[in-house]
Design a protein around this motif. Structure first.
Motif, short mmCIF file in Angstrom:
data_model
loop_
_atom_site.label_atom_id
_atom_site.label_comp_id
_atom_site.label_asym_id
_atom_site.label_seq_id
_atom_site.Cartn_x
_atom_site.Cartn_y
_atom_site.Cartn_z
N ARG B 165 0.83 -1.20 0.00
CA ARG B 165 0.00 0.00 0.00
C ARG B 165 0.88 1.26 0.00
N ALA B 166 1.93 1.21 0.83
CA ALA B 166 2.83 2.37 0.90
C ALA B 166 3.52 2.58 -0.46
N GLU B 169 1.07 4.01 -2.89
CA GLU B 169 0.84 5.41 -2.60
C GLU B 169 1.99 6.26 -3.17
N ALA B 172 1.65 6.63 -6.78
CA ALA B 172 0.37 7.15 -7.26
C ALA B 172 0.61 8.38 -8.14
N ASP B 175 -3.79 13.26 -7.12
CA ASP B 175 -3.96 13.92 -5.84
C ASP B 175 -5.31 13.47 -5.29
N PRO B 176 -5.34 12.82 -4.14
CA PRO B 176 -6.60 12.24 -3.67
C PRO B 176 -7.69 13.28 -3.40
N ASN B 182 -0.87 14.54 -9.79
CA ASN B 182 0.04 15.07 -8.77
C ASN B 182 1.34 15.50 -9.44
#
Lengths: 195, 353
Positions: B165-166, B169, B172, B175-176, B182
């Protein structure tokens, strides 16, 4: 198929033949991820695709590969916890054979959703047995043969094992026990602390 | 003795060997409490060799339901669940049950390992053969080990999922909060455009004005509402091929593809500022912000600029717009190619206003 089974196939290939072979198998099988997870479930088709790819990559007949997997399950040092769990089944190899019918229940005690083969044991005489096994995937006969051969060794017993064919999806295996105390076998300390 | 004698047709004789098979952890004591026979596993656990003749109260300490150290007191506990220990292993609680033998001839006490079975098996060096097949202690041990192994697998899985998950992220591209791209995605998109010699791009660096005041006076939720609104304005105002990214707290970058003239960028900058200046509803009130924009166009450069140069020039233009007052745009104009002295970069700031 349960992740444990898939993970075992991957573990066997990587520890025996190295990560490159696993990468090739994974590629040929079209596996959409790098590693199986022991605690997740996967479609049977993925398991079968990986196994077929492994036979192809290693140029091995399916039964030989399955037998090697069975032996590896008992003998690989990383899987010592599994060997120990198997040894809980009986004080000697004959006890162990008789307890094979409990294998499913024993497996479910450890992992309630683990689908282990149904096994029936026929005793012909004190030294001759037939094992009949049924599983959700084909190939449990040769896996058991590799596994039992290694367990006989573990208990210090000398036994001849032979595949006896398949009847209605039930895979048969004949066990001829030659000597129950052929060697000292490997140690099993019931009360290993700090496990 | 008071009471009826046991009915003889219900009495059986068992050999000592039979007792050993059925109850490998039993003690058979005479009326004085001396051991007549001890089961093989109990003998092994006591580590005193042959126990025959030894007082059971020197061997054992009966603790529950009460402490007793004489045979009549012990026999009074017949049929009850006993808590006891071997005197040589006082920290390994055992369980027991006893029955009196007929006509005051003694007692039989059967013992089992308590919940400390795992330690007991290890400390007493017990094996599979030391347990009666009816005793589930071995299955408990099996379960104990199986649990330990599967717990380890579960922990590994959780750990790997957390790591994955890290990693996801970190890789990614969006931008959430605003759903815009981003910084990483924007840098990659600009670099790809600059690698294509036929591609001319425009870059707008947008910074919100008065955003800090909204955050300070109305709280972070209001700030987030403003950012989301700006995100949706950018999505509406841009063409499909353009890309907008949130690259800082209240900073945005806008990449315009196929931008062959700076002229087209200036109306867009003015339109974006005007739209962002429209009041943004939040709860019962309105948030008011504005925006400053610095813009650059790759066609303005005599040599193909690098990404760092473009970003630095867009930033310088934004700074010039801010300096000129809020709600303005400014274009960075590189010096034309040519001989002679270098004139220095020029800037064109929002006319009029």
């Amino acid at each position: 198929m349960h992740g444990m089974v898939n993970r075992a196939l991957q573990g066997f290939l990587t520890t025996t033949y190295g990560p490159d072979v696993w990468a090739e198998v994974r590629g040929q099988a079209g596996l959409p991820f790098a590693d199986f997870e022991a605690m997740l479930d996967y479609p049977d088709a993925l398991t079968l695709a990986c196994f077929e790819a492994a036979c192809h990559v290693l140029h091995k007949p399916p039964n030989a590969l399955l037998e090697d997997i069975g032996t590896w399950l008992v003998t690989d040092p990383h899987l010592e916890p599994l060997r120990r769990l198997m040894r809980f089944s009986g004080a000697g190899f004959v006890d162990f054979l008789h307890s094979l019918e409990e294998l499913g229940d024993r497996g479910r005690l450890a992992m309630p959703d683990l689908d282990l083969p149904q096994i029936a044991l026929d005793r012909h005489d004190a030294a001759t047995f037939t094992i009949r096994a049924r599983w959700s995937l084909p190939g449990i006969g040769p896996i058991l043969m590799g596994c039992l051969r290694a367990m006989a060794d573990d208990y210090g017993a000398l036994a001849l094992l032979r595949l006896e064919g398949i009847e209605d999806g039930v895979e048969c295996l004949r066990v001829q026990l030659l000597d129950t105390a052929f060697s000292t076998g490997r140690s099993f300390d019931l009360g290993r602390v700090g496990a | 003795m008071i009471g009826l004698p046991p009915s003889l047709d219900r009495v059986i004789g068992l050999s000592g060997g039979a007792l050993d098979v059925l109850m490998p952890m039993h003690l058979w004591a005479d009326p004085e409490g001396r051991v007549v026979q001890a089961g093989p596993t109990l003998t092994k656990m006591a580590r005193r060799g042959d126990l025959t003749g030894l007082s059971i109260f020197r061997l054992l300490e009966i603790r529950r339901p009460l402490r007793v150290d004489h045979v009549p007191g012990l026999i009074a506990l017949a049929g009850q669940r006993l808590g006891l220990v071997l005197r040589d292993a006082p920290d390994l609680p055992l369980r027991g049950a006893l029955t009196a033998l007929p006509a005051g001839t003694g007692l039989i006490l059967d013992i089992s390992l308590g919940l400390s079975f795992a330690r007991a098996v290890s400390e007493f060096g017990l094996t599979l053969n030391d347990f009666s097949p009816c005793d589930q202690t071995v299955e408990l041990l099996y379960l104990h080990e199986a649990n330990t192994a599967t717990m380890a697998l579960s922990r590994h899985l959780s750990h790997r999922l957390e790591t994955a998950r890290a990693a996801a992220e970190a890789q990614a591209l969006s931008d959430p909060l605003t759903g815009l791209a981003n910084r990483r995605a924007m840098d990659a998109a600009i670099a790809r455009c600059l690698d294509d010699p036929t591609q001319e791009i425009g870059l707008l660096h947008l910074d919100l004005d008065l955003f800090k005041q909204v955050n300070d006076s109305l709280g972070h939720a209001a700030g987030d509402a403003v950012l989301e609104r700006v995100g949706s304005i950018l999505r509406q105002q841009l063409r499909h091929d353009d890309l907008a990214a949130r690259v800082g707290g209240d900073e945005f970058l806008i990449l315009l593809r196929d931008c062959t003239a700076r002229d087209g960028m200036e109306p867009l900058a003015a339109r974006l500022i005007a739209t962002i200046e429209e009041p943004i509803p939040f709860q019962d009130g309105m948030c008011r912000v504005s925006a400053s924009i610095g813009l650059v166009a790759s066609v303005d450069y005599p040599h193909r600029p690098g990404i760092d140069r473009l970003l630095a020039d867009a930033d310088a233009a934004l700074y010039a717009a801010k300096r000129a007052g809020r709600g303005r745009w400014s274009a960075h104009i590189p010096p034309p190619r040519g001989p002679g002295r270098r004139a220095g970069d020029a800037a064109r700031v929002t006319p009029g206003d």
